[in-house]
Design an enzyme around this catalytic site. Structure first.
Site, PDB file in Angstrom:
ATOM      1  N   ASP A 120       0.847  -1.194   0.000  1.00  0.00           N
ATOM      2  CA  ASP A 120       0.000   0.000   0.000  1.00  0.00           C
ATOM      3  C   ASP A 120       0.884   1.247   0.000  1.00  0.00           C
ATOM      4  OD1 ASP A 120      -3.211   0.526   0.919  1.00  0.00           O
ATOM      5  OD2 ASP A 120      -1.812   2.210   1.162  1.00  0.00           O
ATOM      6  N   ILE A 121       0.474   2.257  -0.735  1.00  0.00           N
ATOM      7  CA  ILE A 121       1.271   3.482  -0.863  1.00  0.00           C
ATOM      8  C   ILE A 121       1.265   4.301   0.430  1.00  0.00           C
ATOM      9  CG2 ILE A 121      -0.542   5.069  -1.690  1.00  0.00           C
ATOM     10  CD1 ILE A 121       1.474   5.919  -3.900  1.00  0.00           C
TER      11      ILE A 121
ATOM     12  N   ASN B 237     -12.994  -3.499   2.160  1.00  0.00           N
ATOM     13  CA  ASN B 237     -14.052  -2.490   2.218  1.00  0.00           C
ATOM     14  C   ASN B 237     -14.926  -2.623   0.979  1.00  0.00           C
ATOM     15  OD1 ASN B 237     -13.275  -1.157   4.656  1.00  0.00           O
ATOM     16  ND2 ASN B 237     -11.577  -0.205   3.563  1.00  0.00           N
TER      17      ASN B 237
ATOM     18  N   GLU C  18     -12.554   3.230  -1.388  1.00  0.00           N
ATOM     19  CA  GLU C  18     -12.140   4.376  -2.197  1.00  0.00           C
ATOM     20  C   GLU C  18     -11.722   3.998  -3.607  1.00  0.00           C
ATOM     21  OE1 GLU C  18      -9.305   6.628   0.061  1.00  0.00           O
ATOM     22  OE2 GLU C  18     -10.927   7.576   1.219  1.00  0.00           O
ATOM     23  N   VAL C  19     -11.153   2.808  -3.777  1.00  0.00           N
ATOM     24  CA  VAL C  19     -10.709   2.393  -5.114  1.00  0.00           C
ATOM     25  C   VAL C  19     -11.687   1.333  -5.629  1.00  0.00           C
ATOM     26  CG1 VAL C  19      -8.859   1.380  -6.476  1.00  0.00           C
ATOM     27  CG2 VAL C  19      -8.304   2.873  -4.543  1.00  0.00           C
TER      28      VAL C  19
ATOM     29  N   HIS D 259     -10.045  -5.117  -3.647  1.00  0.00           N
ATOM     30  CA  HIS D 259      -8.741  -5.307  -3.008  1.00  0.00           C
ATOM     31  C   HIS D 259      -8.962  -5.793  -1.594  1.00  0.00           C
ATOM     32  CE1 HIS D 259     -10.047  -1.124  -2.745  1.00  0.00           C
ATOM     33  NE2 HIS D 259      -9.496  -1.056  -1.545  1.00  0.00           N
TER      34      HIS D 259
ATOM     35  N   HIS E 138      -7.001  -5.911   1.937  1.00  0.00           N
ATOM     36  CA  HIS E 138      -5.859  -5.398   2.691  1.00  0.00           C
ATOM     37  C   HIS E 138      -5.338  -6.509   3.594  1.00  0.00           C
ATOM     38  CE1 HIS E 138      -6.913  -0.963   2.180  1.00  0.00           C
ATOM     39  NE2 HIS E 138      -8.093  -1.508   1.950  1.00  0.00           N
TER      40      HIS E 138
HETATM   41  P1  5GP Z   1      -9.921   1.345   0.338  1.00  0.00           P
HETATM   42  O1  5GP Z   1     -10.184   2.548   1.191  1.00  0.00           O
HETATM   43  O2  5GP Z   1     -10.539   1.477  -1.021  1.00  0.00           O
HETATM   44  O3  5GP Z   1     -10.269   0.051   1.017  1.00  0.00           O
HETATM   45  O4  5GP Z   1      -8.344   1.265   0.175  1.00  0.00           O
HETATM   46  C1  5GP Z   1      -7.635   1.841  -0.891  1.00  0.00           C
HETATM   47  C2  5GP Z   1      -6.163   1.721  -0.570  1.00  0.00           C
HETATM   48  O5  5GP Z   1      -5.414   1.950  -1.736  1.00  0.00           O
HETATM   49  C3  5GP Z   1      -5.680   2.738   0.475  1.00  0.00           C
HETATM   50  O6  5GP Z   1      -5.104   2.050   1.579  1.00  0.00           O
HETATM   51  C4  5GP Z   1      -4.644   3.573  -0.304  1.00  0.00           C
HETATM   52  O7  5GP Z   1      -3.531   3.966   0.486  1.00  0.00           O
HETATM   53  C5  5GP Z   1      -4.244   2.626  -1.417  1.00  0.00           C
HETATM   54  N1  5GP Z   1      -3.792   3.291  -2.631  1.00  0.00           N
HETATM   55  C6  5GP Z   1      -4.417   4.319  -3.280  1.00  0.00           C
HETATM   56  N2  5GP Z   1      -3.723   4.671  -4.377  1.00  0.00           N
HETATM   57  C7  5GP Z   1      -2.651   3.840  -4.439  1.00  0.00           C
HETATM   58  C8  5GP Z   1      -1.567   3.720  -5.365  1.00  0.00           C
HETATM   59  O8  5GP Z   1      -1.444   4.439  -6.355  1.00  0.00           O
HETATM   60  N3  5GP Z   1      -0.640   2.747  -5.106  1.00  0.00           N
HETATM   61  C9  5GP Z   1      -0.747   1.921  -4.011  1.00  0.00           C
HETATM   62  N4  5GP Z   1       0.223   1.006  -3.852  1.00  0.00           N
HETATM   63  N5  5GP Z   1      -1.753   2.012  -3.125  1.00  0.00           N
HETATM   64  C10 5GP Z   1      -2.696   2.966  -3.332  1.00  0.00           C
END
Ligand code: 5GP
Length: 125
Positions: A39-40, A97, A105-106, A110, A112
């Site tokens: 994760d970034i 999520n 958010e994405v 995914h 985690h």
């Molecule tokens: P969500 O909130 O959708 O469950 O998690 C999205 C995750 O994607 C977050 O933990 C965020 O830090 C990670 N993320 C967003 N953009 C990028 C990216 O460009 N590269 C990587 N490696 N992780 C990302």
């Protein structure tokens, strides 16, 4: 902004771009069906994201539409990645999520993997 999980798959989402090689990632694992990378913005000492290579918006979409082979490959990969990273002892947490209330958010499924310290209560209080 959390995504609307009822929308169709968005080919421009950040993980689709990572899968196409348009954006770099720190790969942990890859096979025919699965990619895993760091994760970034890690929220634990170990914070890995595991994604299917197919175009699935969320856990809901994946569990409904993916083939048995894709599902088996994904579940086995999550376990294998954690095992090979040495996380089984003392333990790790999985999180997927799904939709607005979960804060997804994405809009590409995914999971985690969090580990590396005691992770505290399951939900923020
Ligand atoms: P969500 O909130 O959708 O469950 O998690 C999205 C995750 O994607 C977050 O933990 C965020 O830090 C990670 N993320 C967003 N953009 C990028 C990216 O460009 N590269 C990587 N490696 N992780 C990302």
């Amino acid at each position: 902004m959390p995504i609307d999980p009822t929308l169709p798959y968005d080919e421009t989402n950040i993980f689709a771009r990572i899968l196409r090689g348009e954006i770099p990632n720190k790969t942990v694992y890859e096979d025919e069906h699965v990619l895993a990378f760091h994760d970034i913005a890690p929220q634990a000492p170990t914070h890995i994201l595991v994604i299917p290579k197919g175009a699935y918006v969320s856990w809901d979409d994946f569990s409904e539409r993916a083939s048995e082979g894709e599902i088996a490959a994904f579940i086995r990969a999550v376990g294998r990645i954690a095992r090979e990273a040495g996380l089984v002892e003392p333990g790790y947490r999985l999180l997927a999520n799904t939709g607005v209330h979960a804060g997804q958010e994405v809009p590409h499924l995914h999971v985690h993997i969090f580990a590396g310290r005691p992770l505290g209560p399951m939900l923020a209080r």
